[in-house]
Design a protein around this motif. Structure first.
Motif, PDB file in Angstrom:
ATOM      1  N   ILE A  10     -12.852   0.292   2.245  1.00  0.00           N
ATOM      2  CA  ILE A  10     -13.356   0.440   0.880  1.00  0.00           C
ATOM      3  C   ILE A  10     -13.030  -0.838   0.109  1.00  0.00           C
ATOM      4  O   ILE A  10     -11.890  -1.297   0.118  1.00  0.00           O
ATOM      5  CB  ILE A  10     -12.720   1.642   0.153  1.00  0.00           C
ATOM      6  N   HIS A  18     -12.283   4.529  -5.550  1.00  0.00           N
ATOM      7  CA  HIS A  18     -11.498   4.721  -4.325  1.00  0.00           C
ATOM      8  C   HIS A  18     -11.195   6.201  -4.111  1.00  0.00           C
ATOM      9  O   HIS A  18     -11.291   6.710  -2.992  1.00  0.00           O
ATOM     10  CB  HIS A  18     -10.185   3.931  -4.404  1.00  0.00           C
ATOM     11  N   CYS A  22     -12.473   8.089  -0.856  1.00  0.00           N
ATOM     12  CA  CYS A  22     -11.423   8.585   0.053  1.00  0.00           C
ATOM     13  C   CYS A  22     -11.616  10.071   0.339  1.00  0.00           C
ATOM     14  O   CYS A  22     -11.465  10.509   1.485  1.00  0.00           O
ATOM     15  CB  CYS A  22     -10.042   8.346  -0.548  1.00  0.00           C
ATOM     16  N   GLN A  36      -7.929  -0.241   2.100  1.00  0.00           N
ATOM     17  CA  GLN A  36      -8.535  -0.191   0.774  1.00  0.00           C
ATOM     18  C   GLN A  36      -8.251  -1.512   0.069  1.00  0.00           C
ATOM     19  O   GLN A  36      -7.093  -1.904  -0.079  1.00  0.00           O
ATOM     20  CB  GLN A  36      -7.967   0.970  -0.048  1.00  0.00           C
ATOM     21  N   TYR A  38      -9.052  -3.976  -3.448  1.00  0.00           N
ATOM     22  CA  TYR A  38      -9.447  -3.838  -4.845  1.00  0.00           C
ATOM     23  C   TYR A  38     -10.156  -5.074  -5.389  1.00  0.00           C
ATOM     24  O   TYR A  38     -10.452  -5.147  -6.576  1.00  0.00           O
ATOM     25  CB  TYR A  38      -8.230  -3.486  -5.692  1.00  0.00           C
TER      26      TYR A  38
END
Length: 203
Positions: A10, A18, A22, A36, A38
């Motif tokens: 992601i 997220h 998820c 993950q 950002y």
């Protein structure tokens, strides 16, 4: 089964996005979330040393957009774009993305996009994925079945490959061996460790 597990990443600057993705991923047995990120730079650094099957990628992010990230990657994984802005839809398909999801992402639309992405990925895997890793140890050549590998540990310019019956010390770096391993079967969980997904019982 090995051919039913697909690793995914992601990339989104919004924590709420997220959270939603998820939840969708956890309910899909075919997907395994391995990272993950950002921002796009964090994702770019991760993908330089790791292989994943599928990216859920936001378009509108600070500094580097999702589309700019795809331009930077030499061989980007299958990609599903996620964004709140519908005006990017037509442009996004110029980058070879599999699908385009508008936020908030509904369960039914998520499943449709994933099914499309995995149908492409399964074809690629069937054609390209190896079953054997060939290594050289002390001048001798060994063919190791991928399904027998438990994990791999890094020792500088060497790695140690562990199987249930023995281990192999090979003169190759962790990054180099990652490029030889299919991303659907192996994931790098630490700078010094690669694990076989078939051996993972709990996360």
């Amino acid at each position: 089964m090995i051919n039913q597990t697909f690793t995914c990443l992601i990339v989104d600057d919004e924590p709420a996005a997220h959270y939603v993705l998820c939840n969708h991923i956890e309910k899909n047995n075919a997907l395994l979330l391995v990272k993950q990120c950002y921002n796009a730079l964090e994702a770019h650094n991760y993908l330089k040393e790791n292989v994943v099957d599928l990216i859920f990628l936001d378009i509108d992010m600070p500094e580097i957009s999702g589309l700019e990230l795809l331009q930077l990657l030499k061989n980007p994984p299958k990609t599903i774009l996620t964004t709140a802005h519908s005006e990017y839809a037509l442009e996004s398909y110029d980058y070879g993305v599999v699908d385009y999801l508008l936020k908030p992402v509904s369960t039914s639309r998520f499943l449709k996009a994933v099914d499309r992405a995995l149908s492409y990925t399964k074809i690629t895997k069937a054609e390209e994925e190896p079953e054997i890793l060939t290594v050289k140890v002390d001048g001798r050549i060994y063919d190791i079945l991928l399904k027998h590998i438990c994990y791999i540990q890094s020792y500088g310019n060497y790695v140690k490959i562990f199987t249930p019956t023995r281990s192999y010390v090979v003169a190759i770096t962790t990054q180099e061996i990652m490029h030889l391993l299919p991303g659907s079967q192996f994931v790098r969980i630490h700078k010094s460790f690669i694990v076989s997904l078939t051996r993972v019982q709990k996360i």
